[in-house]
Write an enzyme that holds these catalytic residues in place. Structure first.
Site, PDB file in Angstrom:
ATOM      1  N   PHE A  74      47.503  24.854  36.419  1.00 40.94           N
ATOM      2  CA  PHE A  74      48.897  25.212  36.057  1.00 40.94           C
ATOM      3  C   PHE A  74      48.798  25.498  34.422  1.00 40.94           C
ATOM      4  O   PHE A  74      49.148  26.272  33.766  1.00 40.94           O
ATOM      5  CB  PHE A  74      50.194  24.841  36.549  1.00 40.94           C
ATOM      6  CG  PHE A  74      51.361  25.306  35.944  1.00 40.94           C
ATOM      7  CD1 PHE A  74      51.550  26.786  36.427  1.00 40.94           C
ATOM      8  CD2 PHE A  74      52.059  24.536  35.255  1.00 40.94           C
ATOM      9  CE1 PHE A  74      52.806  27.239  35.941  1.00 40.94           C
ATOM     10  CE2 PHE A  74      53.370  25.301  34.815  1.00 40.94           C
ATOM     11  CZ  PHE A  74      53.668  26.428  34.833  1.00 40.94           C
ATOM     12  N   ARG A  75      48.310  24.115  33.793  1.00 41.44           N
ATOM     13  CA  ARG A  75      48.135  24.190  32.556  1.00 41.44           C
ATOM     14  C   ARG A  75      47.172  25.117  31.751  1.00 41.44           C
ATOM     15  O   ARG A  75      47.682  25.685  30.658  1.00 41.44           O
ATOM     16  CB  ARG A  75      47.762  22.700  32.118  1.00 41.44           C
ATOM     17  CG  ARG A  75      47.503  22.362  30.710  1.00 41.44           C
ATOM     18  CD  ARG A  75      45.876  22.478  30.285  1.00 41.44           C
ATOM     19  NE  ARG A  75      45.509  22.637  28.923  1.00 41.44           N
ATOM     20  CZ  ARG A  75      44.897  23.336  28.216  1.00 41.44           C
ATOM     21  NH1 ARG A  75      44.427  24.603  28.877  1.00 41.44           N
ATOM     22  NH2 ARG A  75      44.640  23.174  26.951  1.00 41.44           N
TER      23      ARG A  75
END
Length: 112
Positions: A74-75
């Site tokens: 997600f980062r």
């Protein structure tokens, strides 16, 4: 402070900042349209991912109840596809997944 404790503490601090930056909003749309709060929150997701990458693979395997790779992934979305981010998806993460992650990180920190 060990490298693991430092990384976990940094993750916890980033989570607390996300909670602080988003507490006044009641909808994804309101949050998304407050550029400073949205940008600051996205940066904290990047910090969380960076701190996860500093944790040893053996530590992550030992604590596999936390979806480390998914969070780190997600980062990468936040960092590399910033303008394609879905505000509703972010809002769902903030409202439904941050608190459980915070509890798990706090539990891990308490073991050190």
């Amino acid at each position: 402070m060990s490298k693991v404790t430092l990384s976990l503490t940094s993750i916890l601090e980033a989570i607390e900042k996300i909670e602080n930056y988003t507490k006044e909003f009641s909808t994804a749309d309101d949050f998304y349209h407050d550029e400073k709060s949205f940008d600051a929150t996205m940066m904290q997701f990047v910090v969380i991912g960076e701190m996860i990458s500093k944790l040893d693979e053996s530590f992550k395997k030992e604590h596999s109840n936390i979806p480390w790779q998914k969070i780190k992934g997600f980062r990468n979305i936040v960092a590399h596809n910033y303008f394609g981010i879905d505000a509703d998806e972010i809002w769902d993460i903030i409202k439904n997944r941050i608190k459980p992650l915070k509890s798990e990180i706090e539990d891990l920190i308490s073991t050190f």
